[in-house]
Design a protein around this motif. Structure first.
Motif, PDB file in Angstrom:
ATOM      1  N   VAL A 181       0.836  -1.207   0.000  1.00 28.43           N
ATOM      2  CA  VAL A 181       0.000   0.000   0.000  1.00 28.43           C
ATOM      3  C   VAL A 181       0.865   1.248   0.000  1.00 28.43           C
ATOM      4  CG1 VAL A 181      -1.754   1.280   1.263  1.00 28.43           C
ATOM      5  CG2 VAL A 181      -1.879  -1.210   1.172  1.00 28.43           C
ATOM      6  N   ILE A 182       1.911   1.251   0.821  1.00 27.88           N
ATOM      7  CA  ILE A 182       2.791   2.423   0.912  1.00 27.88           C
ATOM      8  C   ILE A 182       3.406   2.732  -0.444  1.00 27.88           C
ATOM      9  CG2 ILE A 182       4.935   3.295   1.919  1.00 27.88           C
ATOM     10  CD1 ILE A 182       4.273   1.648   4.439  1.00 27.88           C
ATOM     11  N   ALA A 183       3.967   1.709  -1.094  1.00 20.98           N
ATOM     12  CA  ALA A 183       4.631   1.919  -2.381  1.00 20.98           C
ATOM     13  C   ALA A 183       3.639   2.327  -3.461  1.00 20.98           C
ATOM     14  CB  ALA A 183       5.368   0.644  -2.798  1.00 20.98           C
ATOM     15  N   ALA A 184       2.475   1.686  -3.489  1.00 16.82           N
ATOM     16  CA  ALA A 184       1.482   1.990  -4.522  1.00 16.82           C
ATOM     17  C   ALA A 184       0.920   3.394  -4.357  1.00 16.82           C
ATOM     18  CB  ALA A 184       0.358   0.953  -4.483  1.00 16.82           C
ATOM     19  N   VAL A 185       0.665   3.808  -3.112  1.00 17.92           N
ATOM     20  CA  VAL A 185       0.157   5.155  -2.871  1.00 17.92           C
ATOM     21  C   VAL A 185       1.200   6.191  -3.278  1.00 17.92           C
ATOM     22  CG1 VAL A 185      -0.468   6.783  -1.040  1.00 17.92           C
ATOM     23  CG2 VAL A 185      -1.487   4.507  -1.086  1.00 17.92           C
ATOM     24  N   TRP A 186       2.458   5.935  -2.937  1.00 19.18           N
ATOM     25  CA  TRP A 186       3.529   6.865  -3.316  1.00 19.18           C
ATOM     26  C   TRP A 186       3.583   7.079  -4.826  1.00 19.18           C
ATOM     27  CZ3 TRP A 186       7.988   5.954  -6.270  1.00 19.18           C
ATOM     28  CH2 TRP A 186       8.935   6.996  -6.254  1.00 19.18           C
ATOM     29  N   GLN A 187       3.328   6.009  -5.590  1.00 15.77           N
ATOM     30  CA  GLN A 187       3.421   6.137  -7.036  1.00 15.77           C
ATOM     31  C   GLN A 187       2.171   6.758  -7.656  1.00 15.77           C
ATOM     32  OE1 GLN A 187       4.862   2.744  -9.075  1.00 15.77           O
ATOM     33  NE2 GLN A 187       4.660   3.650 -11.094  1.00 15.77           N
TER      34      GLN A 187
END
Length: 321
Positions: free
Chosen positions: A189-195
């Motif tokens: 979730v963290i990585a996907a939201v950042w992108q």
């Protein structure tokens, strides 16, 4: 008289040739007009044929295989719903579905919230808006493989955030989500939201810039505060963008594969599996093509369930206009 005969023949031949050429000219002209009329279709035809075969053709092939008992190699003997029955008896599939609900819900919700906040902030015509907009939108230019690899280093307890904070003088600090079964899915979730949040910001910022400024000025004159103007007037007026952003983010969540492979590999164990990684595992590693195809059809059904209501609302709105 005999001397004039050849000239008569030459004239007759010339007339016949002229008649033939005049008859060919309309034919060539009509062919050229036909080509010009259908030129756009001729240009698009190869791409259309490729899409027809390699997208929709293979979708139909996958549908067919899901009703067979294929293993390592395709088997074209229909056996009914056996693959779907086996699929819903596999515990790992339920883990993948649960992870998709967690990942999809948080990914969509947080991306929308951050994107809207960033869009509202940039809509204030702040200094350096162009630079900030580029910084926020830049992650979307990266592939999920690059994003997953970068965040794998950042979240690695040995070299990432945990080690960095401990070096600052906090030896008891712990941030090892990526190696814990209960929390690994949240690192996705963290990585996907950042992108993706920057992309949502761009969508909403474009919509906010299209709102009639006279309405906002009138609300200012009536004494409305800025948060109330955005919450009660501006955001409701860009409601179609919410649906568009939701559909795009939901589509990304359902088909997420490369981010999982690069960041967690589906682990620890299969704690962070998603339907796409489950499908790959069943099809190419466990040689269960029919079960893999059945899981692909479940993913397709999910995407269709998201997109069809959106298309229906769009078409219905277009008819009203």
């Amino acid at each position: 008289m005999t001397l004039q005969t050849p000239s008569y023949k030459a004239a007759a031949i010339s007339a016949q040739n002229n008649q033939t050429q005049s008859g060919d000219a309309p034919a060539r002209s009509s062919f050229g007009e036909l080509v010009q009329r259908h030129l756009s279709k001729l240009v698009v035809a190869p791409s259309f044929a490729a899409i027809l075969v390699f997208v929709y053709g293979f979708i139909l092939w996958t549908v067919y295989i899901s009703f067979t008992n294929s293993r390592m190699l395709p088997s074209y003997e229909l056996v009914g719903m056996d693959a779907y029955t086996k699929l819903w008896k596999i515990e790992r599939w339920y883990v993948a579905i649960e992870n998709l609900l967690i990942f999809g819900g948080l990914f969509i919700g947080v991306s929308l919230a951050i994107g809207i906040v960033l869009a509202v902030m940039l809509d204030q015509r702040i200094r350096g808006e162009g630079v900030l907009r580029t910084i926020y939108l830049y992650p979307m230019a990266l592939s999920f493989i690059v994003t997953g690899t970068a965040w794998k280093w950042i979240l690695n307890p040995s070299i990432g955030i945990q080690e960095f904070v401990r070096d600052l003088g906090f030896p008891t600090f712990t941030f090892d989500w990526i190696v814990q079964q209960d929390t690994a899915i949240y690192t996705l979730v963290i990585a996907a939201v950042w992108q993706s949040s920057g992309f949502v910001m761009a969508l909403f910022l474009a919509a906010l810039r299209g709102v009639d400024q006279e309405i906002i000025k009138a609300a200012y004159l009536d004494g409305a505060s800025l948060p109330r103007i955005y919450w009660g007037i501006v955001l409701p007026s860009v409601r179609p963008v919410f649906m568009s952003a939701f559909v795009i983010l939901a589509h990304l969540a359902v088909k997420s594969y490369d981010l999982v492979v690069a960041l967690t590999g589906g682990g620890p164990g299969y704690a962070s599996d998603l339907p796409a990684t489950f499908m790959y595992e069943m099809t190419f590693r466990r040689n269960q093509i029919s079960i893999g195809s059945a899981s692909a059809m479940m993913m397709l059904a999910t995407v269709v369930a998201i997109i069809v209501p959106y298309l229906y609302s769009e078409l219905k709105g277009g008819k009203r206009v």
